[in-house]
Scaffold this motif. Structure first.
Motif, PDB file in Angstrom:
ATOM      1  N   ASP A  37       0.820  -1.215   0.000  1.00  0.00           N
ATOM      2  CA  ASP A  37       0.000   0.000   0.000  1.00  0.00           C
ATOM      3  C   ASP A  37       0.852   1.262   0.000  1.00  0.00           C
ATOM      4  OD1 ASP A  37      -2.462  -1.244  -0.121  1.00  0.00           O
ATOM      5  OD2 ASP A  37      -2.739  -1.278   2.061  1.00  0.00           O
ATOM      6  N   GLY A  38       2.183   1.112   0.017  1.00  0.00           N
ATOM      7  CA  GLY A  38       3.068   2.264  -0.102  1.00  0.00           C
ATOM      8  C   GLY A  38       3.858   2.607   1.142  1.00  0.00           C
ATOM      9  N   ASP A  39       3.695   1.877   2.228  1.00  0.00           N
ATOM     10  CA  ASP A  39       4.448   2.157   3.454  1.00  0.00           C
ATOM     11  C   ASP A  39       5.838   1.525   3.335  1.00  0.00           C
ATOM     12  OD1 ASP A  39       5.313   2.804   5.976  1.00  0.00           O
ATOM     13  OD2 ASP A  39       4.049   1.327   7.001  1.00  0.00           O
ATOM     14  N   LEU A  40       6.718   2.222   2.643  1.00  0.00           N
ATOM     15  CA  LEU A  40       8.053   1.695   2.358  1.00  0.00           C
ATOM     16  C   LEU A  40       9.111   2.140   3.361  1.00  0.00           C
ATOM     17  CD1 LEU A  40       8.061   2.243  -1.494  1.00  0.00           C
ATOM     18  CD2 LEU A  40       7.610   0.124  -0.258  1.00  0.00           C
ATOM     19  N   GLY A  41       8.735   2.965   4.324  1.00  0.00           N
ATOM     20  CA  GLY A  41       9.694   3.515   5.277  1.00  0.00           C
ATOM     21  C   GLY A  41      10.594   2.482   5.927  1.00  0.00           C
ATOM     22  N   PRO A  42      10.047   1.442   6.547  1.00  0.00           N
ATOM     23  CA  PRO A  42      10.918   0.453   7.202  1.00  0.00           C
ATOM     24  C   PRO A  42      11.833  -0.301   6.226  1.00  0.00           C
ATOM     25  CG  PRO A  42       8.668   0.280   8.022  1.00  0.00           C
ATOM     26  CD  PRO A  42       8.634   1.212   6.858  1.00  0.00           C
ATOM     27  N   VAL A  43      11.355  -0.569   5.026  1.00  0.00           N
ATOM     28  CA  VAL A  43      12.182  -1.268   4.031  1.00  0.00           C
ATOM     29  C   VAL A  43      13.339  -0.373   3.601  1.00  0.00           C
ATOM     30  CG1 VAL A  43      12.198  -2.361   1.757  1.00  0.00           C
ATOM     31  CG2 VAL A  43      10.185  -2.589   3.225  1.00  0.00           C
ATOM     32  N   VAL A  44      13.040   0.893   3.335  1.00  0.00           N
ATOM     33  CA  VAL A  44      14.078   1.845   2.938  1.00  0.00           C
ATOM     34  C   VAL A  44      15.058   2.064   4.084  1.00  0.00           C
ATOM     35  CG1 VAL A  44      14.505   4.244   2.259  1.00  0.00           C
ATOM     36  CG2 VAL A  44      12.621   2.968   1.220  1.00  0.00           C
ATOM     37  N   GLN A  45      14.540   2.178   5.302  1.00  0.00           N
ATOM     38  CA  GLN A  45      15.409   2.391   6.464  1.00  0.00           C
ATOM     39  C   GLN A  45      16.379   1.224   6.657  1.00  0.00           C
ATOM     40  OE1 GLN A  45      15.693   5.205   8.130  1.00  0.00           O
ATOM     41  NE2 GLN A  45      17.383   4.325   9.304  1.00  0.00           N
ATOM     42  N   SER A  46      15.921   0.007   6.409  1.00  0.00           N
ATOM     43  CA  SER A  46      16.829  -1.142   6.537  1.00  0.00           C
ATOM     44  C   SER A  46      17.941  -1.072   5.502  1.00  0.00           C
ATOM     45  CB  SER A  46      16.066  -2.466   6.434  1.00  0.00           C
ATOM     46  OG  SER A  46      15.655  -2.723   5.117  1.00  0.00           O
ATOM     47  N   ALA A  47      17.637  -0.578   4.309  1.00  0.00           N
ATOM     48  CA  ALA A  47      18.659  -0.425   3.271  1.00  0.00           C
ATOM     49  C   ALA A  47      19.660   0.666   3.656  1.00  0.00           C
ATOM     50  CB  ALA A  47      18.018  -0.113   1.926  1.00  0.00           C
ATOM     51  N   VAL A  48      19.169   1.766   4.208  1.00  0.00           N
ATOM     52  CA  VAL A  48      20.040   2.856   4.645  1.00  0.00           C
ATOM     53  C   VAL A  48      20.972   2.365   5.755  1.00  0.00           C
ATOM     54  CG1 VAL A  48      20.061   5.091   5.841  1.00  0.00           C
ATOM     55  CG2 VAL A  48      18.478   4.704   3.952  1.00  0.00           C
ATOM     56  N   GLU A  49      20.418   1.657   6.727  1.00  0.00           N
ATOM     57  CA  GLU A  49      21.237   1.152   7.837  1.00  0.00           C
ATOM     58  C   GLU A  49      22.278   0.142   7.362  1.00  0.00           C
ATOM     59  OE1 GLU A  49      18.362  -0.285  10.633  1.00  0.00           O
ATOM     60  OE2 GLU A  49      17.691   1.747  11.129  1.00  0.00           O
ATOM     61  N   ALA A  50      21.916  -0.713   6.421  1.00  0.00           N
ATOM     62  CA  ALA A  50      22.878  -1.680   5.885  1.00  0.00           C
ATOM     63  C   ALA A  50      23.995  -0.965   5.137  1.00  0.00           C
ATOM     64  CB  ALA A  50      22.174  -2.680   4.979  1.00  0.00           C
ATOM     65  N   ASP A  51      23.647   0.085   4.389  1.00  0.00           N
ATOM     66  CA  ASP A  51      24.657   0.855   3.664  1.00  0.00           C
ATOM     67  C   ASP A  51      25.600   1.562   4.636  1.00  0.00           C
ATOM     68  OD1 ASP A  51      25.738   2.090   1.162  1.00  0.00           O
ATOM     69  OD2 ASP A  51      25.033   3.917   2.155  1.00  0.00           O
ATOM     70  N   GLU A  52      25.029   2.174   5.676  1.00  0.00           N
ATOM     71  CA  GLU A  52      25.863   2.856   6.668  1.00  0.00           C
ATOM     72  C   GLU A  52      26.804   1.872   7.367  1.00  0.00           C
ATOM     73  OE1 GLU A  52      23.018   4.787   9.180  1.00  0.00           O
ATOM     74  OE2 GLU A  52      22.820   6.502   7.824  1.00  0.00           O
ATOM     75  N   ALA A  53      26.301   0.691   7.709  1.00  0.00           N
ATOM     76  CA  ALA A  53      27.136  -0.300   8.361  1.00  0.00           C
ATOM     77  C   ALA A  53      28.272  -0.752   7.449  1.00  0.00           C
ATOM     78  CB  ALA A  53      26.289  -1.516   8.771  1.00  0.00           C
ATOM     79  N   ALA A  54      27.990  -0.920   6.163  1.00  0.00           N
ATOM     80  CA  ALA A  54      29.022  -1.315   5.212  1.00  0.00           C
ATOM     81  C   ALA A  54      30.076  -0.234   5.071  1.00  0.00           C
ATOM     82  CB  ALA A  54      28.403  -1.641   3.851  1.00  0.00           C
ATOM     83  N   ARG A  55      29.631   1.025   5.029  1.00  0.00           N
ATOM     84  CA  ARG A  55      30.588   2.142   4.925  1.00  0.00           C
ATOM     85  C   ARG A  55      31.469   2.238   6.169  1.00  0.00           C
ATOM     86  NH1 ARG A  55      28.850   6.624   1.183  1.00  0.00           N
ATOM     87  NH2 ARG A  55      27.194   5.717  -0.084  1.00  0.00           N
ATOM     88  N   MET A  56      30.869   2.046   7.334  1.00  0.00           N
ATOM     89  CA  MET A  56      31.646   2.102   8.569  1.00  0.00           C
ATOM     90  C   MET A  56      32.647   0.958   8.628  1.00  0.00           C
ATOM     91  SD  MET A  56      30.821   4.837  10.053  1.00  0.00           S
ATOM     92  CE  MET A  56      31.525   4.645  11.676  1.00  0.00           C
ATOM     93  N   ALA A  57      32.261  -0.200   8.140  1.00  0.00           N
ATOM     94  CA  ALA A  57      33.182  -1.337   8.111  1.00  0.00           C
ATOM     95  C   ALA A  57      34.364  -1.035   7.191  1.00  0.00           C
ATOM     96  CB  ALA A  57      32.447  -2.602   7.655  1.00  0.00           C
ATOM     97  N   ASP A  58      34.081  -0.376   6.057  1.00  0.00           N
ATOM     98  CA  ASP A  58      35.154   0.001   5.127  1.00  0.00           C
ATOM     99  C   ASP A  58      36.110   1.005   5.768  1.00  0.00           C
ATOM    100  OD1 ASP A  58      34.203  -1.672   3.166  1.00  0.00           O
ATOM    101  OD2 ASP A  58      33.240  -0.072   1.996  1.00  0.00           O
ATOM    102  N   VAL A  59      35.565   1.953   6.510  1.00  0.00           N
ATOM    103  CA  VAL A  59      36.393   2.949   7.182  1.00  0.00           C
ATOM    104  C   VAL A  59      37.260   2.269   8.240  1.00  0.00           C
ATOM    105  CG1 VAL A  59      36.328   4.923   8.771  1.00  0.00           C
ATOM    106  CG2 VAL A  59      34.849   4.894   6.763  1.00  0.00           C
ATOM    107  N   GLY A  60      36.676   1.323   8.952  1.00  0.00           N
ATOM    108  CA  GLY A  60      37.416   0.595   9.981  1.00  0.00           C
ATOM    109  C   GLY A  60      38.552  -0.238   9.410  1.00  0.00           C
ATOM    110  N   GLN A  61      38.441  -0.614   8.149  1.00  0.00           N
ATOM    111  CA  GLN A  61      39.474  -1.417   7.496  1.00  0.00           C
ATOM    112  C   GLN A  61      40.458  -0.547   6.742  1.00  0.00           C
ATOM    113  OE1 GLN A  61      37.519  -4.341   5.063  1.00  0.00           O
ATOM    114  NE2 GLN A  61      36.528  -5.304   6.793  1.00  0.00           N
TER     115      GLN A  61
END
Length: 63
Positions: A37-61
């Motif tokens: 029905d269009g409530d994509l907020g939680p799906v998009v937020q999970s993608a944003v959080e996964a991207d941020e975690a990947a970027r932080m892992a890259d910075v840590g390495q």
């Protein structure tokens, strides 16, 4: 026509269980009807959080 192996799937939509799973981010919820029905907020937020975690892992390495 090519078939998609389970390991290549991005998302699974399970209508009988009202479940959506995003295999890239680990997101799973039982609100498929709301997402459709269009409530994509939680799906998009999970993608944003996964991207941020990947970027932080890259910075840590040091990448």
């Amino acid at each position: 026509m090519r078939t998609v192996d389970r390991s290549e799937r991005i998302r699974t939509y399970n209508y009988p269980e009202n479940r959506i799973s995003d295999h890239r981010t680990g997101y799973k919820s039982y609100n498929l009807d709301a997402v459709l029905d269009g409530d994509l907020g939680p799906v998009v937020q999970s993608a944003v959080e996964a991207d941020e975690a990947a970027r932080m892992a890259d910075v840590g390495q040091g990448a």
